[in-house]
Design a protein around this motif. Structure first.
Motif, short mmCIF file in Angstrom:
data_model
loop_
_atom_site.label_atom_id
_atom_site.label_comp_id
_atom_site.label_asym_id
_atom_site.label_seq_id
_atom_site.Cartn_x
_atom_site.Cartn_y
_atom_site.Cartn_z
N PHE A 1 54.36 -8.60 -16.79
CA PHE A 1 55.35 -8.17 -15.82
C PHE A 1 54.87 -8.51 -14.41
O PHE A 1 53.72 -8.23 -14.07
CB PHE A 1 55.59 -6.66 -15.93
CG PHE A 1 56.05 -6.25 -17.30
CD1 PHE A 1 57.36 -6.47 -17.70
CD2 PHE A 1 55.17 -5.70 -18.21
CE1 PHE A 1 57.78 -6.11 -18.95
CE2 PHE A 1 55.57 -5.34 -19.47
CZ PHE A 1 56.89 -5.54 -19.86
N PRO A 2 55.71 -9.10 -13.60
CA PRO A 2 55.28 -9.43 -12.23
C PRO A 2 55.01 -8.16 -11.43
O PRO A 2 55.66 -7.15 -11.64
CB PRO A 2 56.46 -10.21 -11.66
CG PRO A 2 57.62 -9.82 -12.48
CD PRO A 2 57.09 -9.45 -13.84
N ARG A 3 54.03 -8.24 -10.55
CA ARG A 3 53.74 -7.10 -9.69
C ARG A 3 54.84 -6.98 -8.64
O ARG A 3 55.23 -7.96 -8.03
CB ARG A 3 52.42 -7.29 -8.97
CG ARG A 3 51.25 -7.19 -9.90
CD ARG A 3 49.97 -7.18 -9.11
NE ARG A 3 49.22 -6.06 -9.66
CZ ARG A 3 48.46 -5.27 -8.95
NH1 ARG A 3 48.32 -5.46 -7.67
NH2 ARG A 3 47.82 -4.28 -9.51
N LYS A 4 55.29 -5.78 -8.47
CA LYS A 4 56.29 -5.54 -7.44
C LYS A 4 55.57 -5.16 -6.16
O LYS A 4 54.58 -4.45 -6.18
CB LYS A 4 57.24 -4.42 -7.86
CG LYS A 4 58.11 -4.80 -9.02
CD LYS A 4 59.10 -3.72 -9.32
CE LYS A 4 59.99 -4.14 -10.47
NZ LYS A 4 60.95 -3.12 -10.81
N LYS A 5 56.09 -5.65 -5.08
CA LYS A 5 55.50 -5.32 -3.79
C LYS A 5 56.56 -4.63 -2.94
O LYS A 5 57.74 -4.93 -3.04
CB LYS A 5 55.00 -6.57 -3.09
CG LYS A 5 53.82 -7.18 -3.80
CD LYS A 5 53.15 -8.18 -2.92
CE LYS A 5 51.93 -8.68 -3.66
NZ LYS A 5 50.98 -9.29 -2.79
N SER A 6 56.09 -3.76 -2.10
CA SER A 6 56.99 -3.09 -1.17
C SER A 6 57.41 -4.07 -0.10
O SER A 6 56.67 -4.97 0.29
CB SER A 6 56.28 -1.91 -0.53
OG SER A 6 57.08 -1.35 0.49
N ARG A 7 58.60 -3.87 0.41
CA ARG A 7 59.06 -4.71 1.51
C ARG A 7 58.51 -4.20 2.84
O ARG A 7 58.69 -4.82 3.87
CB ARG A 7 60.59 -4.74 1.53
CG ARG A 7 61.22 -3.38 1.72
CD ARG A 7 62.75 -3.46 1.64
NE ARG A 7 63.35 -2.17 1.64
CZ ARG A 7 63.60 -1.43 0.57
NH1 ARG A 7 63.31 -1.89 -0.62
NH2 ARG A 7 64.15 -0.25 0.66
N LEU A 8 57.80 -3.08 2.81
CA LEU A 8 57.23 -2.51 4.02
C LEU A 8 55.75 -2.86 4.16
O LEU A 8 55.04 -3.02 3.16
CB LEU A 8 57.34 -0.98 4.00
CG LEU A 8 58.75 -0.38 4.05
CD1 LEU A 8 58.67 1.13 3.97
CD2 LEU A 8 59.47 -0.80 5.30
N SER A 9 55.29 -2.91 5.38
CA SER A 9 53.86 -3.08 5.65
C SER A 9 53.15 -1.76 5.34
O SER A 9 53.79 -0.74 5.09
CB SER A 9 53.67 -3.42 7.12
OG SER A 9 54.07 -2.32 7.93
N SER A 10 51.84 -1.79 5.41
CA SER A 10 51.06 -0.55 5.22
C SER A 10 51.48 0.50 6.23
O SER A 10 51.62 1.68 5.89
CB SER A 10 49.56 -0.84 5.39
OG SER A 10 49.12 -1.75 4.43
#
Length: 141
Positions: free
Chosen positions: A5-14
């Motif tokens: 499964f591909p890793r999902k990333k947030s659209r927000l910065s830290s």
């Protein structure tokens, strides 16, 4: 080997994640959000499967702390300032380190470890003592 499964990333910065998490925690502490509404808001804003627990774990961690400390001192959003967000991080760390009756932490953040078994007032007094000793050493050099 790559995962299935591909890793999902947030659209927000830290910094964006830390700000969103701090607002949710503070709104919850002020009684404006319950846990379910907090989870919904986090999933909408952050874009991941965050829950209220994820929020406080993230907010007490090093990535969020670095992001919050890097914010401009005059930052303000929704009537909240940088010190409000830093206070939310301390509240989160205190919660994850002291909420369980069996004494185990909900995460392993450095800040949570510092707060383990202490009130926020005790921790602040210790920090003040450490800072005073550091300033005293630098003045004597």
């Amino acid at each position: 080997m790559r995962g299935l499964f591909p890793r999902k990333k947030s659209r927000l910065s830290s910094q964006g994640k830390a700000i969103a998490a701090a607002h949710v925690l503070l709104d919850s502490a002020e009684g404006r959000l319950d846990e379910k509404a907090a989870g919904r808001r986090l999933r909408e804003q952050v874009g991941l499967q965050w829950s209220f627990l994820t929020c406080i774990q993230y907010l007490s961690g090093q990535e969020a702390l670095v992001a919050l400390k890097a914010m401009p001192n005059d930052w303000m959003e929704n009537g909240r300032t940088k010190p409000h967000l830093l206070a939310a991080a301390i509240l989160a760390a205190h919660t994850v380190s002291n909420v369980r009756s069996d004494g185990t932490s909900l995460c392993a953040s450095y800040l949570a470890q510092e707060l383990k078994g202490k009130t926020v007032e005790q921790w602040l007094a210790e920090r003040s003592d450490i800072e005073q000793r550091r300033v005293g050493r630098s003045l004597s050099e």
